[in-house]
Design a protein around this motif. Structure first.
Motif, short mmCIF file in Angstrom:
data_model
loop_
_atom_site.label_atom_id
_atom_site.label_comp_id
_atom_site.label_asym_id
_atom_site.label_seq_id
_atom_site.Cartn_x
_atom_site.Cartn_y
_atom_site.Cartn_z
N MET A 125 31.08 -24.07 5.47
CA MET A 125 30.40 -22.78 5.56
C MET A 125 30.79 -22.09 6.85
O MET A 125 31.09 -20.90 6.86
CB MET A 125 28.88 -23.02 5.52
N THR A 126 30.80 -22.88 7.96
CA THR A 126 31.17 -22.30 9.25
C THR A 126 32.57 -21.70 9.21
O THR A 126 32.79 -20.56 9.62
CB THR A 126 31.11 -23.39 10.34
N THR A 127 33.51 -22.48 8.69
CA THR A 127 34.90 -22.00 8.72
C THR A 127 35.08 -20.80 7.80
O THR A 127 35.84 -19.89 8.12
CB THR A 127 35.89 -23.11 8.32
N GLU A 128 34.38 -20.78 6.66
CA GLU A 128 34.51 -19.62 5.77
C GLU A 128 33.97 -18.36 6.43
O GLU A 128 34.53 -17.28 6.29
CB GLU A 128 33.80 -19.87 4.44
N MET A 129 32.86 -18.49 7.17
CA MET A 129 32.32 -17.32 7.88
C MET A 129 33.29 -16.88 8.98
O MET A 129 33.50 -15.70 9.19
CB MET A 129 30.96 -17.66 8.49
N GLU A 130 33.86 -17.87 9.68
CA GLU A 130 34.80 -17.50 10.75
C GLU A 130 36.07 -16.89 10.18
O GLU A 130 36.65 -15.99 10.78
CB GLU A 130 35.10 -18.73 11.62
#
Lengths: 346, 73
Positions: free
Chosen positions: B1-6
């Protein structure tokens, strides 16, 4: 077996990029690479018709091309639909995937296409459509067509399709149960022995790799930024309005914290079966720190706290699912003009 | 989730007790949370101390967001 084949304007012999706006056309019999495929298909099988369409037209008029292909496939009473190979051509891959998926659901016949793993069509359609791994070079045309023909024939005859590594298609992300001679312990010991001897061995589960991504920078100072709270700890309002499950969640929720100075025990509950929820239940700020964020908002340490927090259940979630949830959350946050996120994980 | 948002261009600071997992999946800004059952709290502390701990962890997250480097704090 009657086969209908889909090609773009280039492989269909209409012309290059200057003909990419060409609308779809149905031709009797095989065309271009279809002629070779026709020879490779098992006896009694033939390509009865070929649809040729410009890449731009297909991408820009997806509904049209899907209806056109569906109609022609039905008229021809096809038993198998083949699109491509598309190699690295992105628009071609996207269109091939779209028409394959449409024919599969509309006519319920097997469909096969071929692309390189980098083709954007792979990400979108690999789960629904069997995609032969074509590599990027059209020099492999014959080999790719052989695999398309083999897979197509198996599917049309209701034969079992083997795993991606032996059949040469791109993994669809499914796990299938199969009988094996050796127990897990025996296979594990063999793998370990091979590793000790420096021999090659195949892991049974693909090893996931994570590409590092560049660190995105803040475009505003923290003191002016709108910051959102996101959690995978399953915090939801009482009565769990979106029915977040306690594991394997495919859903997420956005919940208003507008005008709340902090989160109160009586307003929230936890939908997460992967940790003891008692402490978060007692004080939800231990997971979603609204109390502290409000203080920082008041003191001017941050610009503002976003008016809702986003929540899902990060428990036993397949990676692809978590990624999709992340993408969906990102879209909502972008639309709301959020500058940065604090994501809290249990 | 973090990487997709970034990937979508939104900087994310991830507060998690499992920093190694966050590092493995490619999170860029990681803050060690207190524990699995209360990442931003501690039931063994007095209420004021617990609040101060939470304030400190959130401040670390904000510092990480302001930073241009990969961080585990």
């Amino acid at each position: 077996m009657k086969v209908v084949h889909y090609l773009n304007q280039f492989f269909g012999g209409v012309g290059g990029e200057e003909f990419a706006d060409t609308p779809p056309n149905f031709l009797e019999g095989p065309v271009g690479p279809g002629k070779l495929l026709n020879q490779i298909l098992p006896e009694g099988s033939q390509i009865v018709g070929t649809i040729v369409c410009g890449d731009n037209y297909a991408v820009e008029n997806q509904q049209d091309i899907v209806s056109f292909v569906n109609a022609k496939v039905k008229e021809a009473r096809a038993d198998l639909f083949v699109a491509g190979p598309c190699f690295n051509a992105g628009r071609y891959g996207m269109s091939a995937g779209a028409v394959c998926e449409a024919v599969k659901s509309e006519s319920d016949i097997p469909v096969v296409t071929a692309m390189s793993e980098e083709n954007p069509g792979v990400d979108v359609y690999r789960g629904e459509v069997l995609i032969v791994d074509s590599g990027s070079s059209p020099a492999n045309m014959r080999d790719v067509l052989v695999r398309i023909a083999n897979l197509g024939a198996k599917l049309a005859n209701d034969e079992t399709v083997g795993p991606p590594s032996t059949e040469g298609y791109i993994p669809q992300g499914f796990l299938r149960t199969e009988f094996v001679e050796k127990t897990a312990a025996q296979r594990l010991a063999e793998m370990l022995m091979a590793k000790l001897k420096g021999e090659s061995f195949e892991p049974e589960i693909p090893v996931t790799t994570f590409e590092p991504i560049p660190v995105p920078l803040m475009t505003t100072e923290i003191a002016k930024a709108k910051i959102a709270l996101v959690t995978d700890g399953g915090l939801v309002p009482r009565s769990n309005p979106d029915n977040l499950p306690r594991a394997f969640s495919r859903v997420w929720g956005a919940y208003s914290i507008d005008e709340r100075p902090k989160l109160l025990e009586e307003d929230f509950e936890v939908a997460h079966g992967g940790y003891d929820n008692a402490h978060v239940q007692q004080d939800p700020n231990r997971l979603v720190p609204v109390d502290v964020m409000r203080e920082m908002e008041r003191s001017g340490a941050i610009g503002s706290l976003h008016e809702e927090f986003l929540s899902t259940t990060g428990n036993s979630n397949p990676l692809e699912n978590s990624r999709r949830i992340g993408r969906e959350m990102a879209q909502r946050l972008k639309e709301a003009g959020v500058d940065a996120v604090i994501l809290t994980s249990t | 989730m973090t990487t997709e948002m970034e990937k979508a261009g939104i900087p994310v600071a991830q507060v998690t007790p499992m920093t190694l997992v966050a590092e493995t999946v490619g999170s860029n800004r990681i803050i060690r949370g207190r524990s699995i059952v209360h990442p931003l709290g501690d039931v063994d502390l007095a209420p004021e101390e617990e609040h101060e701990l939470r304030r400190m962890l959130v401040q670390r997250a904000l510092d990480a967001l302001a930073s241009e480097d990969r961080t585990t704090a």
